[in-house]
Design an enzyme around this catalytic site. Structure first.
Site, short mmCIF file in Angstrom:
data_model
loop_
_atom_site.label_atom_id
_atom_site.label_comp_id
_atom_site.label_asym_id
_atom_site.label_seq_id
_atom_site.Cartn_x
_atom_site.Cartn_y
_atom_site.Cartn_z
N LYS A 1 -20.60 -26.55 19.00
CA LYS A 1 -19.95 -26.60 17.80
C LYS A 1 -19.27 -25.29 18.48
CE LYS A 1 -23.94 -27.68 15.02
NZ LYS A 1 -24.49 -27.58 13.84
N GLY A 2 -19.39 -24.23 19.13
CA GLY A 2 -19.10 -23.05 19.19
C GLY A 2 -17.59 -23.29 19.48
N GLU B 1 -14.50 -23.68 26.62
CA GLU B 1 -15.47 -23.18 26.02
C GLU B 1 -15.44 -21.74 25.34
OE1 GLU B 1 -18.79 -24.04 26.15
OE2 GLU B 1 -19.61 -24.68 27.49
N ASP B 2 -16.51 -21.84 24.46
CA ASP B 2 -16.49 -20.65 23.76
C ASP B 2 -17.04 -19.76 24.41
OD1 ASP B 2 -18.56 -21.47 24.06
OD2 ASP B 2 -18.81 -20.70 21.17
N ASP C 1 -22.49 -18.03 29.61
CA ASP C 1 -23.64 -17.14 30.31
C ASP C 1 -24.08 -17.15 31.39
OD1 ASP C 1 -25.32 -18.51 28.52
OD2 ASP C 1 -24.91 -16.97 26.88
N LYS D 1 -19.81 -13.61 31.11
CA LYS D 1 -20.76 -13.04 30.80
C LYS D 1 -21.35 -13.02 32.69
CE LYS D 1 -22.75 -12.71 26.77
NZ LYS D 1 -24.18 -12.77 26.13
N PHE E 1 -25.63 -9.31 23.06
CA PHE E 1 -25.71 -10.76 21.92
C PHE E 1 -24.31 -10.66 21.05
CE2 PHE E 1 -28.46 -13.36 19.92
CZ PHE E 1 -27.28 -14.32 19.24
N VAL E 2 -23.23 -11.85 21.23
CA VAL E 2 -21.93 -11.98 20.78
C VAL E 2 -21.20 -12.66 19.61
CG1 VAL E 2 -20.49 -10.37 22.23
CG2 VAL E 2 -20.53 -12.28 22.08
N ASP F 1 -22.31 -17.97 16.85
CA ASP F 1 -22.84 -17.79 15.47
C ASP F 1 -24.89 -17.36 16.22
OD1 ASP F 1 -25.69 -20.42 15.69
OD2 ASP F 1 -24.48 -20.28 17.30
#
Length: 183
Positions: free
Chosen positions: A47-48, A103-104, A107, A135, A156-157, A163
Site C-alpha cells: 500500500k505504501g 516504491e515508497d 530498507d 535506507k 522509523f519514518v 505507516d
C-alpha cells in the site's frame, strides 16, 4: 493531514510536502529523458507506494500506464523472513514492456529483490526501480535502484504512504516517528 494533527508523535520532519513534490518532479524528468521514445509501465507496490506513484505520474508530461502489486513477506514481528507471497498480481502482461517499479521506501531489500526476480522471469524488455526513500544502513540484499529520491538514516519514518499500524499514511510530509508511539 499535516503535523499539527499529530503533535508529539514525530521527533522531526525529514521532508515537507513541497520538498517531496519538487524531488518527484526531478525524478520524473530524469525518467522521461531515460525512456524517451519508449512506453513505460509503472508498477506500484501496495500500500505504501500509492502516494508516490500517484504524484510521480502527475509530474510526467506524457502518458504512462500504471498497474499495482501487493506482496507480503512473512516473519516474526517486524523482521522479514524473505518468504514472499503475492496478494495481488499485475493485471498487465509485462512481456517486452519497460517496467518501472515504484516504491515508497527500501530498507532491507529482501522483498524487493524477490519481486525484481519474479518480474524479470516474465520476460520484460527492462525492469528498473524508483523509490522515494532508501535506507542504505538497513540494506541486507543488494538491489540496483536507478532512481532514488532521498537516502535516509535507519530510523522509523511515517507519512506520505508510510505507516505505523495503518496510521500516518495520509500525512503530507515524512517524519521520524517518536519511539513512545511504537514501543
Amino acid at each position: 493531514m499535516d503535523e499539527s494533527h499529530i503533535e508529539g508523535d514525530l521527533v522531526d520532519v525529514l521532508f515537507t510536502e513541497k520538498q517531496i513534490q519538487e524531488r518527484l518532479g526531478e525524478l520524473a524528468a530524469a525518467i522521461e529523458e531515460d525512456y524517451a521514445g519508449k512506453d513505460i509501465l509503472l508498477v506500484g507496490v501496495l500500500k505504501g507506494a500509492v502516494m508516490v506513484m500517484a504524484d510521480l505520474a502527475r509530474h510526467f508530461g506524457r502518458h504512462v500506464e500504471m498497474d499495482w502489486m501487493a506482496i507480503s513477506s512473512y516473519g516474526s514481528g517486524t523482521k522479514s523472513s524473505g518468504v514472499v507471497r503475492i496478494l495481488k498480481d499485475l493485471d498487465t502482461d509485462i512481456s517486452d514492456r519497460h517496467v518501472l517499479v515504484v516504491e515508497d521506501i527500501i530498507d532491507t531489500g529482501l522483498t524487493l529483490s524477490w519481486l525484481i526476480s519474479n518480474l524479470n522471469s516474465r520476460g520484460p524488455a527492462s525492469v528498473e526501480i524508483c523509490t522515494l526513500l532508501r535506507k542504505p544502513e538497513a540494506q541486507q540484499m543488494t538491489v540496483d535502484v536507478k532512481y532514488v529520491g532521498y537516502d535516509i538514516p535507519n530510523e522509523f519514518v511515517v507519512g506520505y504512504g508510510l505507516d505505523f499500524d495503518e496510521r500516518y499514511r495520509n500525512l503530507r510530509s515524512i517524519g521520524t516517528l517518536a519511539p513512545h508511539v511504537y514501543s
